[in-house]
Design a protein around this motif. Structure first.
Motif, PDB file in Angstrom:
ATOM      1  N   GLY A  40      -8.027   1.489   4.462  1.00  0.00           N
ATOM      2  CA  GLY A  40      -6.991   2.319   3.859  1.00  0.00           C
ATOM      3  C   GLY A  40      -7.565   3.635   3.360  1.00  0.00           C
ATOM      4  O   GLY A  40      -6.905   4.677   3.410  1.00  0.00           O
ATOM      5  N   THR A  41      -8.787   3.577   2.855  1.00  0.00           N
ATOM      6  CA  THR A  41      -9.448   4.788   2.373  1.00  0.00           C
ATOM      7  C   THR A  41      -9.538   5.826   3.480  1.00  0.00           C
ATOM      8  O   THR A  41      -9.206   6.995   3.299  1.00  0.00           O
ATOM      9  N   ASP A  69       1.740   6.429   1.376  1.00  0.00           N
ATOM     10  CA  ASP A  69       0.639   5.483   1.542  1.00  0.00           C
ATOM     11  C   ASP A  69       1.259   4.097   1.593  1.00  0.00           C
ATOM     12  O   ASP A  69       1.667   3.545   0.576  1.00  0.00           O
ATOM     13  N   LYS A 113      -4.745  -2.866   5.646  1.00  0.00           N
ATOM     14  CA  LYS A 113      -4.526  -4.235   5.158  1.00  0.00           C
ATOM     15  C   LYS A 113      -3.797  -5.138   6.163  1.00  0.00           C
ATOM     16  O   LYS A 113      -4.346  -5.458   7.204  1.00  0.00           O
TER      17      LYS A 113
HETATM   18  C1  LIG Z   1      -2.038   1.785  -1.717  1.00  0.00           C
HETATM   19  C2  LIG Z   1      -3.473   1.708  -1.265  1.00  0.00           C
HETATM   20  N1  LIG Z   1      -3.983   2.723  -0.539  1.00  0.00           N
HETATM   21  C3  LIG Z   1      -5.250   2.708  -0.095  1.00  0.00           C
HETATM   22  C4  LIG Z   1      -6.077   1.652  -0.394  1.00  0.00           C
HETATM   23  C5  LIG Z   1      -7.488   1.659   0.100  1.00  0.00           C
HETATM   24  O1  LIG Z   1      -7.638   0.712   1.098  1.00  0.00           O
HETATM   25  P1  LIG Z   1      -9.089   0.133   1.452  1.00  0.00           P
HETATM   26  O2  LIG Z   1      -9.485  -0.722   0.299  1.00  0.00           O
HETATM   27  O3  LIG Z   1      -8.855  -0.615   2.722  1.00  0.00           O
HETATM   28  O4  LIG Z   1      -9.988   1.301   1.637  1.00  0.00           O
HETATM   29  C6  LIG Z   1      -5.599   0.580  -1.160  1.00  0.00           C
HETATM   30  C7  LIG Z   1      -6.471  -0.544  -1.501  1.00  0.00           C
HETATM   31  O5  LIG Z   1      -6.146  -1.409  -2.254  1.00  0.00           O
HETATM   32  C8  LIG Z   1      -4.261   0.619  -1.611  1.00  0.00           C
HETATM   33  O6  LIG Z   1      -3.759  -0.364  -2.360  1.00  0.00           O
END
Ligand SMILES: Cc1ncc(COP(=O)(O)O)c(C=O)c1O
Length: 457
Positions: free
Chosen positions: A139-140, A268, A296
């Motif tokens: 997600g990052t 997001d 996710k």
């Molecule tokens: C809404 C949201 N965006 C981005 C992320 C980041 O995802 P990742 O942990 O896969 O990098 C998260 C992680 O919990 C999230 O809840």
């Protein structure tokens, strides 16, 4: 009329925590020992600081269906599900078979594979805002690349981020994720507060913070920064602080305000993605963001990220103006897992079953809360829901400061000791997978009722 909630005795809560903490330690000596050992080689003894929670993190040895087992062999019904990444549950037979087969064919090519095309086509079919999509590994990465694209498209540097939202751990979005009362500033024009050290000072100057559920405040902020802002990034439903739902019309207003100021709107959907509805937020609310970010649960438990949206924005990648890169992007394991997840596991019927169980759980909680006049409320959307220990419903980040974290901790421990596992951190959500059963929900409700019965003594 609703009755006044009871006042929970602090002494009682502390007694429960003391007793449940002792019980937790008694049940998990091997986990404790492993964590002590881990601290020597891993900072905090974990690989993501989110996992370092008191009394110590549970180490896990296996998952199957809706259940998970810790390192000491204790069994739990898993409502954590990798922070909501496993709408498919653990070891879904279709995924086990498909991934075994793919592993035999190679786990990484760093060249395109057919599944990446089929997966992209399925993403375009499922998610209304997506005309084209690119895959990454988290997600990052999804929010990082979407924001770079937005800056390239608008030729502007600044980004507006919602206070209390979490979008991953790259510099721009690690601002005001959970700022303290002392640092946060005025409610309608919050300060930009870095969530970590090590972020270059000039990044802060490019991030403006806006309150959730207040489109007028956004309008004022964008007027004050006319022509400077590339995008507003937001979780349409705030899930970093329990679950805070948008007020009626708020998301549509955000669309109008961003259009008025010629600013891109980025949703997001890393958490909401397939979990709130098969097609995510835009299936539930009549609003059209320019870009969406996913991760996710679209990957069936394999590392994945994705961002996509309007063709003319994605075109900056096609022309080479924006570079989107990654050795593991679209790797065959994640693509296979994602494709099987979206096309075979998450059928309309499977979505409906998970959502119904989640609704049933929420209704069950509500019944208990009303019976015992508990000072708390329930927030639920699709397969996700949570109990928030604050009597009045919460509509923006500032309400999170009033959540009773002591009772939340007692609740986490009490449930864990009785085989109900919530995510670490005290303000995350339950996720109900397509493998959860009526028994899982009944057991959860039974334990919650026990907890409340004791709390209202
Ligand atoms: C809404 C949201 N965006 C981005 C992320 C980041 O995802 P990742 O942990 O896969 O990098 C998260 C992680 O919990 C999230 O809840």
């Amino acid at each position: 009329m609703l009755r006044e909630p009871i006042t929970i005795s602090r002494t009682l809560v502390q007694e429960i925590i003391k007793r449940e903490d002792a019980e937790f330690r008694k049940r998990t000596p091997r986990t404790h020992e492993l964590h002590e050992r881990a601290k020597a080689s891993l900072p905090l003894g974990v690989t993501s600081s989110f996992q370092a929670v008191p009394p110590y993190p549970l180490f896990i040895s296996k998952g199957e269906g809706s259940h998970i087992w810790d390192y000491d062999g204790n069994e739990y019904v898993d409502f954590h599900l990798g922070f909501g990444s496993l709408l498919v549950g653990h070891c879904h037979p279709l995924l086990v078979e498909a991934l075994r087969e793919q592993l035999g064919l190679g786990s990484l090519y760093s060249l395109p594979c057919a599944d990446s095309v089929f997966m992209a086509e399925e993403m375009v079919r499922r998610f209304a805002p997506i005309q084209q999509v690119r895959f990454s590994n988290s997600g990052t990465e999804a929010t990082m690349d979407a924001l770079r694209l937005a800056r390239a498209h608008t030729k502007r540097d600044k980004v507006v981020k919602i206070e209390g939202a979490y979008h991953g751990h790259h510099d721009v979005v690690m601002m005001s994720t959970k700022p303290s009362k002392e640092a946060a500033g005025a409610e309608d024009s919050p300060n930009t507060v870095p969530a970590s050290q090590g972020i270059p000072a000039d990044v802060k100057g490019n991030v403006i913070i806006a309150p959730y559920n207040d489109a007028e405040a956004l309008d004022r902020i964008l007027s004050a920064h006319e022509g400077e802002v590339a995008a507003v990034i937001m979780e349409a439903v705030l899930m970093n602080v329990g679950i805070m739902l948008p007020k009626d019309g708020y998301l549509q207003q955000m669309r109008e305000v961003t259009r008025k100021h010629d600013v891109l709107l980025v949703f997001d959907e890393v958490k909401t993605g397939v979990t709130v509805a098969p097609g995510g937020i835009t299936e539930l609310y009549p609003v059209e963001p320019d870009l969406i970010c996913l991760a996710k649960s679209i990957g069936g438990g394999m590392p994945i990220g994705a961002f996509g949206g309007r063709q003319d924005i994605m075109d900056h990648i096609s022309t080479g103006e924006v570079l989107h890169l990654g050795t593991f992007n679209g790797n065959p394991m994640s693509m296979r897992a994602g494709l099987v997840t979206l096309t075979q596991v998450l059928t309309p019927e499977a979505h409906a079953t998970a959502n119904n169980l989640s609704k049933q759980l929420a209704d069950g909680y509500l019944g208990v809360i009303e019976e015992f006049d508990m000072p708390m409320h329930i927030s639920q959307i699709g397969a996700k829901g949570c109990a928030m220990f604050r009597h009045a419903r919460a509509y923006n980040y500032r309400a999170w400061w009033d959540i009773d974290m002591e009772v939340s901790y007692a609740y986490w421990l009490f449930l864990a000791n009785r085989g109900i596992l919530f995510p670490p951190g005290l303000d995350d959500q339950w996720t109900i997978s397509v493998q959860h059963t009526q028994n899982d929900v009944d057991h959860h409700l039974h334990v919650f009722q026990q907890f409340v019965t004791e709390l209202s003594r």
